[in-house]
Design an enzyme around this catalytic site. Structure first.
Site: not given
Ligand code: CAA
Length: 380
Positions: A126, A156-157, A363
């Site tokens: 993030s 927010w790490i 997440e």
């Molecule tokens: N596994 C493998 N590949 C994946 C995937 C998965 N689960 N999800 C997406 N991809 C790949 C796609 O296949 C695509 O690759 P290709 O072009 O080669 O096909 C690429 O990633 C981009 O995917 P999208 O086009 O679907 O991307 P998007 O911009 O529409 O975003 C999203 C997808 C699901 C919304 C993603 O951005 C997302 O998950 N956002 C949320 C981020 C998040 O969870 N942040 C949390 C921070 S970490 C945290 O909170 C930790 C902590 O400290 C507690």
């Protein structure tokens, strides 16, 4: 179909339950109040094997299945969600990511210390302008031959200041968009790496949340994880499993609040009888129990999918979406069952209610889970 836990699962669950009651419960209110990281308790969690549960035994991990992990996460979260997020990030984001995609050298150097709790990990995706929209990475890592130069800010790490090793996602080639993103292992103390201020939070206040700044940090090429351009997939794959851990955390928060409410309702008297004898309260408990059981089935199914090497993107997202909603609903009701006492710190439920909220945010927010779910169900 077999809903029975194995003897080993029961042993792990009971060990986590004992640890939570004896080591985490004392002081949990004070740590929440002071925003104090449970350093001593986290050290013990490492010694007991709770920080690298699923990682390869070759690198100090427990070699356990995901079911064991979610059982332990639930028990720890019933008592102290600040400790369980440390456990979740270290296990399912950092250790799992390195174990699955790291090189043998990276595993030897980093993973073997993270699984035992000797060192702690953080996962840095993030940014101020890239939360849900995770492909919009502004942090850059410029290829300089045998190393990269890292610049940017992460927000927010979790374990921000307490971690020793950080998995940092950064853009190496903007033209290639998400295919030009990489993941790197960065050590605390490297020149140009600064830990920013600690966030003042609503819940999980014992966990240590910071922003991080990278100013011309030199990262050796051997610290890149996987092939060039693998970073975004690495983050997505890792987060898919991480979401099962957070779903288990949400389940634990809900179950912890429910158990407190049930016990309280059997002791507190009003209108001449224990309040559980009033249907107004008994029905609340019935609803809480039912929704917790439904969430538990989703969490277990996602863990089982992962253990069976089936795709768990959908089941993990559903588990997190539902369990986090249940955590919110149940903790609010648990406060209500406690009445005035629910609003007071010593009864624990107000803390669990504050802790529950984050499970709908980190997440991947609930809205992001709905994107993952809807894309998955509409694709065929
Ligand atoms: N596994 C493998 N590949 C994946 C995937 C998965 N689960 N999800 C997406 N991809 C790949 C796609 O296949 C695509 O690759 P290709 O072009 O080669 O096909 C690429 O990633 C981009 O995917 P999208 O086009 O679907 O991307 P998007 O911009 O529409 O975003 C999203 C997808 C699901 C919304 C993603 O951005 C997302 O998950 N956002 C949320 C981020 C998040 O969870 N942040 C949390 C921070 S970490 C945290 O909170 C930790 C902590 O400290 C507690």
């Amino acid at each position: 179909m077999d809903f029975k836990l194995t003897e080993e699962h029961i042993m792990i669950r009971d060990a986590a339950r004992d640890f939570a009651r004896t080591e985490l419960l004392p002081g949990v209110i004070e740590r929440d109040e002071k925003q104090e990281f449970p350093a001593e308790q986290v050290k013990k969690m490492g010694e007991l094997g709770f920080l690298g549960m699923m990682a390869s035994p070759e690198y100090g991990g427990g070699g356990m299945d995901t079911i064991s992990y979610v059982l332990a996460m639930e028990e720890i979260s019933k008592i102290d969600a600040s400790a369980s997020v440390v456990m979740s990030v270290n296990n399912s984001l950092v250790c799992w990511g390195l174990d699955t995609y790291g090189s043998p050298e990276q595993k030897e150097k980093y993973l073997s210390k993270l699984t035992t709790g000797e060192k702690l990990g953080a996962f840095c995706l993030s940014e101020p302008e890239a939360g849900s929209d995770a492909t919009s990475q502004k942090t850059t890592a410029i290829d300089k031959g045998d190393h990269y130069i890292l610049n940017g800010t992460k927000n927010w790490i979790t374990n921000g200041n307490s971690a020793d090793f950080y998995l940092v996602i950064a853009q190496t080639d903007r033209e290639k968009k998400h295919k030009g993103i990489n993941a790197f292992i960065v050590e605390k103390g490297w020149e140009g790496f600064e830990v920013g201020p600690k966030e003042q939070k609503l819940g999980i206040r014992g966990s240590d949340t910071h922003s991080l700044n990278f100013n011309d940090v030199k990262v050796p090429k051997e610290n890149r994880i996987g092939e060039d351009g693998f970073g975004f997939k690495f983050a997505m794959k890792t987060l898919s499993g991480g979401r099962i851990g957070i779903a288990a955390q949400a389940l634990g928060i809900a179950a912890g609040a429910y158990e407190l409410a049930k016990d309280y309702s059997k002791q507190r008297k009003a209108f001449g009888t224990e309040i559980c004898n009033h249907q107004a309260i008994a029905f609340k408990l019935a609803d809480m129990h039912t929704s917790i059981e439904a969430a538990r089935h989703l969490v277990m199914k996602a863990a089982w999918d992962k253990d069976q090497k089936q795709n768990y993107d959908l089941s993990g997202a559903m588990a997190k979406l539902e369990a986090s909603k249940v955590a919110m609903d149940v903790t609010v009701e648990a406060v209500q069952v406690h009445g005035g006492n629910g609003y007071v710190k010593e009864y624990h439920v107000e803390r669990l209610m504050r802790d529950a909220k984050i499970t709908q945010i980190y997440e991947g927010t609930s809205e992001i889970q709905k994107i993952v779910i809807s894309r998955s169900i509409l694709k065929d």
